[in-house]
Design a protein around this motif. Structure first.
Motif, PDB file in Angstrom:
ATOM      1  N   ILE A  41       3.320   5.858  -3.041  1.00  0.00           N
ATOM      2  CA  ILE A  41       4.518   6.566  -3.503  1.00  0.00           C
ATOM      3  C   ILE A  41       4.585   6.569  -5.016  1.00  0.00           C
ATOM      4  O   ILE A  41       4.900   7.600  -5.650  1.00  0.00           O
ATOM      5  CB  ILE A  41       5.776   5.921  -2.895  1.00  0.00           C
ATOM      6  CG1 ILE A  41       5.803   6.127  -1.375  1.00  0.00           C
ATOM      7  CG2 ILE A  41       7.034   6.487  -3.534  1.00  0.00           C
ATOM      8  CD1 ILE A  41       6.917   5.390  -0.677  1.00  0.00           C
ATOM      9  N   LYS A  42       4.276   5.432  -5.657  1.00  0.00           N
ATOM     10  CA  LYS A  42       4.341   5.340  -7.110  1.00  0.00           C
ATOM     11  C   LYS A  42       3.307   6.240  -7.772  1.00  0.00           C
ATOM     12  O   LYS A  42       3.594   6.946  -8.753  1.00  0.00           O
ATOM     13  CB  LYS A  42       4.126   3.888  -7.536  1.00  0.00           C
ATOM     14  CG  LYS A  42       4.220   3.673  -9.037  1.00  0.00           C
ATOM     15  CD  LYS A  42       4.027   2.198  -9.383  1.00  0.00           C
ATOM     16  CE  LYS A  42       4.100   1.981 -10.895  1.00  0.00           C
ATOM     17  NZ  LYS A  42       3.887   0.546 -11.233  1.00  0.00           N
ATOM     18  N   ASP A  43       2.081   6.232  -7.226  1.00  0.00           N
ATOM     19  CA  ASP A  43       1.003   7.021  -7.820  1.00  0.00           C
ATOM     20  C   ASP A  43       1.215   8.521  -7.641  1.00  0.00           C
ATOM     21  O   ASP A  43       0.696   9.335  -8.425  1.00  0.00           O
ATOM     22  CB  ASP A  43      -0.343   6.620  -7.202  1.00  0.00           C
ATOM     23  CG  ASP A  43      -0.753   5.208  -7.588  1.00  0.00           C
ATOM     24  OD1 ASP A  43      -0.205   4.692  -8.587  1.00  0.00           O
ATOM     25  OD2 ASP A  43      -1.602   4.625  -6.891  1.00  0.00           O
ATOM     26  N   ASN A  44       1.949   8.903  -6.636  1.00  0.00           N
ATOM     27  CA  ASN A  44       2.135  10.331  -6.337  1.00  0.00           C
ATOM     28  C   ASN A  44       3.595  10.753  -6.466  1.00  0.00           C
ATOM     29  O   ASN A  44       4.011  11.737  -5.848  1.00  0.00           O
ATOM     30  CB  ASN A  44       1.625  10.635  -4.925  1.00  0.00           C
ATOM     31  CG  ASN A  44       0.150  10.370  -4.771  1.00  0.00           C
ATOM     32  OD1 ASN A  44      -0.686  11.194  -5.130  1.00  0.00           O
ATOM     33  ND2 ASN A  44      -0.185   9.183  -4.245  1.00  0.00           N
ATOM     34  N   PHE A  45       4.339   9.997  -7.265  1.00  0.00           N
ATOM     35  CA  PHE A  45       5.771  10.271  -7.362  1.00  0.00           C
ATOM     36  C   PHE A  45       6.050  11.686  -7.880  1.00  0.00           C
ATOM     37  O   PHE A  45       6.941  12.384  -7.388  1.00  0.00           O
ATOM     38  CB  PHE A  45       6.431   9.239  -8.285  1.00  0.00           C
ATOM     39  CG  PHE A  45       7.920   9.394  -8.385  1.00  0.00           C
ATOM     40  CD1 PHE A  45       8.742   8.984  -7.351  1.00  0.00           C
ATOM     41  CD2 PHE A  45       8.498   9.973  -9.512  1.00  0.00           C
ATOM     42  CE1 PHE A  45      10.120   9.130  -7.436  1.00  0.00           C
ATOM     43  CE2 PHE A  45       9.872  10.132  -9.602  1.00  0.00           C
ATOM     44  CZ  PHE A  45      10.684   9.700  -8.559  1.00  0.00           C
ATOM     45  N   TYR A  54       0.839  -1.212   0.000  1.00  0.00           N
ATOM     46  CA  TYR A  54       0.000   0.000   0.000  1.00  0.00           C
ATOM     47  C   TYR A  54       0.865   1.250   0.000  1.00  0.00           C
ATOM     48  O   TYR A  54       0.619   2.205  -0.757  1.00  0.00           O
ATOM     49  CB  TYR A  54      -0.905  -0.037   1.221  1.00  0.00           C
ATOM     50  CG  TYR A  54      -1.854   1.141   1.327  1.00  0.00           C
ATOM     51  CD1 TYR A  54      -2.815   1.386   0.356  1.00  0.00           C
ATOM     52  CD2 TYR A  54      -1.793   1.998   2.426  1.00  0.00           C
ATOM     53  CE1 TYR A  54      -3.687   2.456   0.456  1.00  0.00           C
ATOM     54  CE2 TYR A  54      -2.656   3.073   2.539  1.00  0.00           C
ATOM     55  CZ  TYR A  54      -3.605   3.296   1.555  1.00  0.00           C
ATOM     56  OH  TYR A  54      -4.457   4.367   1.654  1.00  0.00           O
ATOM     57  N   ARG A  55       1.895   1.247   0.825  1.00  0.00           N
ATOM     58  CA  ARG A  55       2.805   2.395   0.909  1.00  0.00           C
ATOM     59  C   ARG A  55       3.534   2.602  -0.414  1.00  0.00           C
ATOM     60  O   ARG A  55       3.627   3.728  -0.918  1.00  0.00           O
ATOM     61  CB  ARG A  55       3.814   2.157   2.033  1.00  0.00           C
ATOM     62  CG  ARG A  55       4.832   3.275   2.230  1.00  0.00           C
ATOM     63  CD  ARG A  55       5.940   2.802   3.134  1.00  0.00           C
ATOM     64  NE  ARG A  55       6.652   1.665   2.533  1.00  0.00           N
ATOM     65  CZ  ARG A  55       7.456   0.846   3.214  1.00  0.00           C
ATOM     66  NH1 ARG A  55       7.623   1.010   4.512  1.00  0.00           N
ATOM     67  NH2 ARG A  55       8.069  -0.138   2.583  1.00  0.00           N
ATOM     68  N   ASN A  56       4.039   1.533  -1.002  1.00  0.00           N
ATOM     69  CA  ASN A  56       4.754   1.652  -2.276  1.00  0.00           C
ATOM     70  C   ASN A  56       3.834   2.123  -3.396  1.00  0.00           C
ATOM     71  O   ASN A  56       4.249   2.884  -4.281  1.00  0.00           O
ATOM     72  CB  ASN A  56       5.384   0.316  -2.655  1.00  0.00           C
ATOM     73  CG  ASN A  56       6.502  -0.083  -1.713  1.00  0.00           C
ATOM     74  OD1 ASN A  56       7.049   0.761  -0.992  1.00  0.00           O
ATOM     75  ND2 ASN A  56       6.847  -1.362  -1.692  1.00  0.00           N
ATOM     76  N   ALA A  57       2.572   1.659  -3.350  1.00  0.00           N
ATOM     77  CA  ALA A  57       1.611   2.075  -4.378  1.00  0.00           C
ATOM     78  C   ALA A  57       1.324   3.570  -4.272  1.00  0.00           C
ATOM     79  O   ALA A  57       1.215   4.272  -5.297  1.00  0.00           O
ATOM     80  CB  ALA A  57       0.327   1.275  -4.243  1.00  0.00           C
TER      81      ALA A  57
END
Length: 491
Positions: A454-458, A449-452
Motif C-alpha cells: 500500500i505504501k509503495d503504490n499509494f 507485506y500488505r502495508n508495504a
C-alpha cells in the motif's frame, strides 16, 4: 573467521552423527526423524568413584562440583567435574551457633547429626540443604558440612494428620526454601529462612470435564461422597533459576499431561510459554489403558533442569527419555534410551547441567550417565542464544545450516523467518513461516507485506480512487440530466 570455522566444521561433522537417529514431532503431530541433540559421552558409578552407592536419589551441581545423596547409605557424596570423588559425609557436627540456639531452648545434649533416607539436596552460597525425609526434617549445613540449623515443625493444618516428609528442595537467593513434600497436594511449600512455614505456591489445580460437572449437579451429597476423590496432582521436582522463577514437574492426572511442566513466578503464577506445536509435556502420543506389550500412558516427568537462554530439559522416568525445550515451549530434541548398557539408563531420578553437558542419575544401576551436545544440538542451542542476545542475522545463518542438514526441522524455518521479518523482507518471511507452520508470525509478516504494498503504490491507489470517484460522479450527473434536463437531487 570463528563463525566460518563453526559452519564448516558443522557441515562436515554432523553427518557422522546421523547413525544415531532420534525423533521429534511435526506440526501435524507426526513422528519424524531428527538428528540427536545430545549423545552419550561418559558415565561414573560406585566403582569409578571408589565408594558405595545403594540408592542414589538426587544430585545438584554447584561450582562445578556434584553433590549427591543416597537414601540407603544415608550420606552426601561430593564429586568434581572430572567425575572423581572428593568427599563424602554421613555424620555432621553442630556449629557453635546452633549449639547456643539449642541451649537457649533447654537442650543439654548435642550429638552429631545423621541422616535417614535423604531424598533431595540443594547447594547455594548460603549452605547445603538436605531433605532428610526419613527424619521428617530439613537439615541445613555450611560448606564445612557442619549443622547450621534443622527445620521440622511446619505450622499448617495440612500436617495435623500427616508427617512432614520433604522429598525435593530448592533455595532462592534470599534463602527461602521451596519444598515438595510427600502426600501434599496443596502445592509447593514455601518456607522462610528461619524454617517457619509461609505458604503454598504454584497450586496445580484440578479441572473437571463438563460431563463430570453435569453428572455431579444431578447427584445427592451421599452419591458425591462415594465418588473417587479428585486431588490436585502431586509435584515431583522443583528447581529455581536466578530470577527466582521455579521450574517444576508434576505427575499426570487421569492421563492428562498438558500441565505437568510449570514455570512459577514469585507471585505463584504459572507463566511457562506453550507456543510450540504441542504443549511441553514429554511424549505427545501415547497409548491409554492396560497393555502387556508397550508402555502406556503419558510421560512421567520426575525432574527438570534449566540452562542458559531459557533452555530446559525434563526427565521422563517411564520411557527413559530426555525432552529439551526452548523458552517458547518448542521441542528442540529428544534423547535417551532405556537399557542396562553404560550409555543408557533404566530408572532416571535426577538430572542437571554441568556446563553444556547433561547428567542423568539412574537409581537402578546406581550410575550417572553423561550426555554431550552433538554438533546439531550445539547449533540449535547457539541459534537460540544468538536470538536471545539480539544477534538475529547470526541466528539466521545457523538456522540455515540446520535446515540444509535436517529438512524436517520446522523450528529452524521459523527462526529464519523472524530474521527476515525484522529486516522488513516480509515476502521472504511469509515463505519461511509457512514452511514452519507459524500462523502467528505469518500473520504479522502478511500485515507488514500488505502495508508495504500500500505504501509503495499509494499514488497509484489514490489515482484509481479519484478516477473511479470521478467516473461514478459523471455517470450520476448524466443520469439526473436525462430525467429532467437539469440537476435533480434524488433521495
Amino acid at each position: 573467521m570463528t563463525k566460518l570455522f563453526f559452519i564448516v566444521s558443522f557441515l562436515f561433522t554432523l553427518p557422522l552423527q546421523f547413525a544415531s537417529i532420534k525423533y521429534n514431532y511435526s506440526y501435524y503431530g507426526d513422528v519424524v526423524h531428527s538428528a540427536p541433540g545430545m549423545t552419550y559421552a561418559a558415565y561414573f558409578n560406585a566403582q569409578t568413584l571408589g565408594t558405595k552407592l545403594s540408592s542414589p536419589e538426587d544430585f545438584v551441581i554447584y561450582n562445578q562440583e556434584i553433590y549427591m545423596v543416597d537414601s540407603v547409605e544415608n550420606k552426601v557424596i561430593v564429586i568434581n567435574h572430572e567425575f572423581a570423588k572428593v568427599d563424602e559425609r554421613n555424620t555432621f557436627e553442630l556449629t557453635q551457633s546452633y549449639i547456643n540456639k539449642l541451649s537457649s531452648e533447654g537442650v543439654t545434649e548435642f550429638p552429631n547429626v545423621t541422616l535417614k533416607s535423604p531424598y533431595g539436596i540443594d547447594v547455594k552460597d548460603s549452605g547445603i540443604y538436605i531433605a532428610d525425609t526419613g527424619n521428617y526434617r530439613i537439615v541445613k549445613l555450611n560448606h564445612d558440612f557442619e549443622v547450621v540449623d534443622i527445620f521440622f515443625d511446619m505450622d499448617d493444618p495440612t500436617f495435623e494428620t500427616i508427617q512432614f516428609e520433604p522429598r525435593n528442595i530448592t533455595v532462592d537467593s534470599t534463602q527461602r526454601m521451596y519444598v515438595v513434600a510427600k502426600n501434599v497436594y496443596e502445592g509447593i511449600m514455601e518456607i522462610n529462612t528461619d524454617g517457619t512455614f509461609n505458604r503454598f505456591t504454584g497450586v496445580n489445580p484440578v479441572a473437571l470435564t463438563p460431563l463430570e460437572i453435569f453428572r455431579r449437579s444431578l447427584m445427592t451429597e451421599a452419591q458425591i461422597a462415594q465418588l473417587k476423590l479428585f486431588l490436585p496432582t502431586e509435584y515431583t521436582s522443583v528447581q529455581i533459576d536466578d530470577r527466582s522463577f521455579i521450574y517444576a514437574t508434576s505427575k499426570p492426572s487421569n492421563d492428562q499431561a498438558e500441565n505437568t511442566i510449570q514455570l512459577i513466578n514469585p507471585k505463584g503464577v504459572d507463566v511457562i510459554k506453550r507456543n510450540g506445536y504441542h504443549p511441553p509435556m514429554g511424549d505427545v502420543h501415547f497409548m491409554v489403558g492396560m497393555n502387556n506389550y508397550v508402555v502406556t500412558g503419558p510421560s512421567l516427568l520426575v525432574d527438570i533442569a534449566s540452562t542458559d537462554h531459557g533452555i530446559y530439559t525434563v526427565l521422563d522416568q517411564k520411557r527413559s527419555r530426555l525432552f529439551t525445550y526452548d523458552s517458547e515451549g518448542n521441542l528442540l530434541y529428544i534423547n535417551g534410551d532405556e537399557g542396562s548398557q553404560s550409555d543408557k539408563f533404566q530408572e532416571g531420578v535426577a538430572l542437571g547441567y554441568l556446563g553444556d553437558d547433561l547428567l542423568v542419575l539412574d537409581r537402578k544401576s546406581r550410575t550417572v550417565v553423561v550426555y554431550r551436545l552433538t554438533d546439531f544440538g550445539r547449533a540449535v542451542n547457539q541459534a537460540i542464544a544468538f536470538h536471545d542476545q539480539g544477534r538475529f542475522e547470526d541466528a539466521a545463518m545457523i538456522w540455515e545450516q540446520v535446515v540444509k542438514l535436517n529438512t524436517n526441522y520446522e523450528i529452524a524455518y521459523n527462526g529464519i523467518g523472524k530474521f527476515y521479518l525484522r529486516e522488513g523482507n516480509y515476502k521472504e518471511a511469509m515463505t519461511y513461516f509457512e514452511l514452519g507452520h507459524d500462523h502467528y508470525y505469518y500473520s504479522k509478516a502478511f500485515k507488514g507485506y500488505r502495508n508495504a504494498i500500500i505504501k509503495d503504490n499509494f499514488g497509484y491507489i489514490m489515482l484509481v480512487v479519484v478516477l473511479l470517484g470521478g467516473t461514478l460522479a459523471y455517470f450520476k450527473l448524466r443520469k439526473t440530466y436525462r430525467k429532467g434536463g437539469s440537476i435533480l437531487y434524488e433521495d
